[in-house]
Design a protein around this motif. Structure first.
Motif, PDB file in Angstrom:
ATOM      1  N   PRO A  88      24.594  30.763  61.862  1.00  0.00           N
ATOM      2  CA  PRO A  88      25.551  29.656  61.775  1.00  0.00           C
ATOM      3  C   PRO A  88      26.863  30.022  61.081  1.00  0.00           C
ATOM      4  N   SER A  89      26.824  30.943  60.141  1.00  0.00           N
ATOM      5  CA  SER A  89      28.057  31.364  59.470  1.00  0.00           C
ATOM      6  C   SER A  89      28.656  32.610  60.112  1.00  0.00           C
ATOM      7  N   LEU A  90      27.839  33.422  60.757  1.00  0.00           N
ATOM      8  CA  LEU A  90      28.336  34.656  61.370  1.00  0.00           C
ATOM      9  C   LEU A  90      29.071  34.404  62.681  1.00  0.00           C
ATOM     10  N   MET A  91      28.565  33.501  63.507  1.00  0.00           N
ATOM     11  CA  MET A  91      29.160  33.302  64.826  1.00  0.00           C
ATOM     12  C   MET A  91      30.625  32.836  64.771  1.00  0.00           C
ATOM     13  N   PRO A  92      30.991  31.862  63.942  1.00  0.00           N
ATOM     14  CA  PRO A  92      32.417  31.506  63.841  1.00  0.00           C
ATOM     15  C   PRO A  92      33.263  32.674  63.340  1.00  0.00           C
ATOM     16  N   CYS A  93      32.688  33.488  62.464  1.00  0.00           N
ATOM     17  CA  CYS A  93      33.399  34.663  61.960  1.00  0.00           C
ATOM     18  C   CYS A  93      33.675  35.639  63.104  1.00  0.00           C
ATOM     19  N   LEU A  94      32.694  35.845  63.961  1.00  0.00           N
ATOM     20  CA  LEU A  94      32.876  36.739  65.104  1.00  0.00           C
ATOM     21  C   LEU A  94      33.905  36.186  66.078  1.00  0.00           C
ATOM     22  N   GLU A  95      33.935  34.878  66.219  1.00  0.00           N
ATOM     23  CA  GLU A  95      34.940  34.252  67.085  1.00  0.00           C
ATOM     24  C   GLU A  95      36.342  34.597  66.592  1.00  0.00           C
ATOM     25  N   GLY A  96      36.523  34.547  65.269  1.00  0.00           N
ATOM     26  CA  GLY A  96      37.819  34.916  64.702  1.00  0.00           C
ATOM     27  C   GLY A  96      38.160  36.378  64.944  1.00  0.00           C
ATOM     28  N   CYS A  97      37.146  37.229  64.933  1.00  0.00           N
ATOM     29  CA  CYS A  97      37.373  38.663  65.159  1.00  0.00           C
ATOM     30  C   CYS A  97      37.731  38.958  66.613  1.00  0.00           C
ATOM     31  N   LEU A  98      37.440  38.031  67.515  1.00  0.00           N
ATOM     32  CA  LEU A  98      37.761  38.222  68.931  1.00  0.00           C
ATOM     33  C   LEU A  98      39.163  37.736  69.283  1.00  0.00           C
ATOM     34  N   ALA A  99      39.846  37.120  68.341  1.00  0.00           N
ATOM     35  CA  ALA A  99      41.176  36.570  68.612  1.00  0.00           C
ATOM     36  C   ALA A  99      42.138  37.683  69.022  1.00  0.00           C
ATOM     37  N   SER A 100      43.078  37.339  69.881  1.00  0.00           N
ATOM     38  CA  SER A 100      44.029  38.332  70.388  1.00  0.00           C
ATOM     39  C   SER A 100      44.935  38.881  69.295  1.00  0.00           C
ATOM     40  N   THR A 101      45.009  38.185  68.176  1.00  0.00           N
ATOM     41  CA  THR A 101      45.868  38.644  67.071  1.00  0.00           C
ATOM     42  C   THR A 101      45.224  39.766  66.262  1.00  0.00           C
ATOM     43  N   THR A 102      43.941  40.005  66.450  1.00  0.00           N
ATOM     44  CA  THR A 102      43.269  41.080  65.731  1.00  0.00           C
ATOM     45  C   THR A 102      43.497  42.403  66.464  1.00  0.00           C
ATOM     46  N   ASP A 103      43.237  43.518  65.774  1.00  0.00           N
ATOM     47  CA  ASP A 103      43.404  44.809  66.430  1.00  0.00           C
ATOM     48  C   ASP A 103      42.265  45.030  67.428  1.00  0.00           C
ATOM     49  N   TRP A 104      42.503  45.884  68.415  1.00  0.00           N
ATOM     50  CA  TRP A 104      41.552  46.052  69.514  1.00  0.00           C
ATOM     51  C   TRP A 104      40.221  46.624  69.046  1.00  0.00           C
ATOM     52  N   GLN A 105      40.230  47.451  68.006  1.00  0.00           N
ATOM     53  CA  GLN A 105      38.979  48.017  67.518  1.00  0.00           C
ATOM     54  C   GLN A 105      38.084  46.934  66.914  1.00  0.00           C
ATOM     55  N   THR A 106      38.704  45.965  66.259  1.00  0.00           N
ATOM     56  CA  THR A 106      37.942  44.843  65.718  1.00  0.00           C
ATOM     57  C   THR A 106      37.339  44.015  66.843  1.00  0.00           C
TER      58      THR A 106
END
Length: 234
Positions: A88-106
């Motif tokens: 429940p706490s990890l999945m929203p965090c992963l969603e943020g890591c998939l944002a286009s504003t993050t670097d491609w390696q993330t």
């Protein structure tokens, strides 16, 4: 405990405003997790995952790919039932890591974490997702829940990210056409009861995948298309 004593200075180092220090500390965290007995990781799971998620949510952290690798290592060392409480706490965090504003390696490593989560048939209960009756049947309910986030990355500007997302969807037997029909059916007005087994209106189309949060598609993946594979998965 030795485990906590080793990790404490490493997590503290992640707050340093130095890219090399952050990446070095995150890499060491991965090594500590890999080199520890599974029972030790399990006993410290709650605190460990809390610290990992806390630092992954820091906007200025540059060592996110390494910490995401630590998440994968942690998942592989504990039972699915134990790790399920973290979702429940990890999945929203992963969603943020998939944002286009993050670097491609993330983004690429976040897909690896989602794939590891989706591959584990013991995960999903904490998200109110039914466990698969037969894990060999793809896609599972949890994989359907994750699929829209990966589908959105098939148009990522970096080829490596596109490929890893496509590979995961292919591995889970998630067809783009099936997913698109499910999105269209669930996001338009529901048909009358007598018509719920019919096909969606030909002219209807689903909103662009990127225009909605990945986890806002929960109704699509939980309820399916009113028949066919979604209903079977449920």
């Amino acid at each position: 405990p030795v485990f906590a004593s080793l990790l404490k200075p490493l997590f503290n180092a992640l707050s340093e405003h130095n890219k090399t220090v952050q990446i070095g500390a995150a890499s060491c965290i991965c090594q500590v997790i890999q080199g520890s007995p599974a029972i030790v990781v399990r006993e410290n799971l709650s605190r460990l995952c809390s610290r990992l998620i806390q630092h992954l949510n820091l906007p200025l952290l540059v060592a996110k790919p390494q910490l995401l690798t630590a998440c994968v290592n942690t998942l592989r060392m504990v039972d699915g039932a134990d790790f399920d409480e973290v979702l429940p706490s990890l999945m929203p965090c992963l969603e943020g890591c998939l944002a286009s504003t993050t670097d491609w390696q993330t983004r690429k490593q976040a897909v690896e974490v989602l794939q590891a989560v989706g591959d584990n048939p013991e995960l999903g209960a904490s998200l109110e997702i039914p466990l698969p009756q037969d894990p060999s049947v793809k896609p599972t309910p949890l994989q359907r829940r994750i699929a829209p986030a990966l589908e959105a990355l098939k148009s990522d500007k970096v080829r490596a990210v596109r490929e890893v997302a496509k590979d995961a969807l292919l591995r889970w037997c998630v067809a783009s056409k099936t997913l698109s029909m499910a999105m269209t059916h669930s996001l338009t007005a529901p048909p009358p009861p007598s018509m719920r087994t019919s096909s969606p209106t030909p002219g209807a189309s689903a909103p662009p995948m990127g225009s909605m949060p990945a986890w806002a598609a929960e109704s699509v993946l939980a309820s399916g298309t009113g028949g066919g594979r979604s209903a079977t998965a449920r």
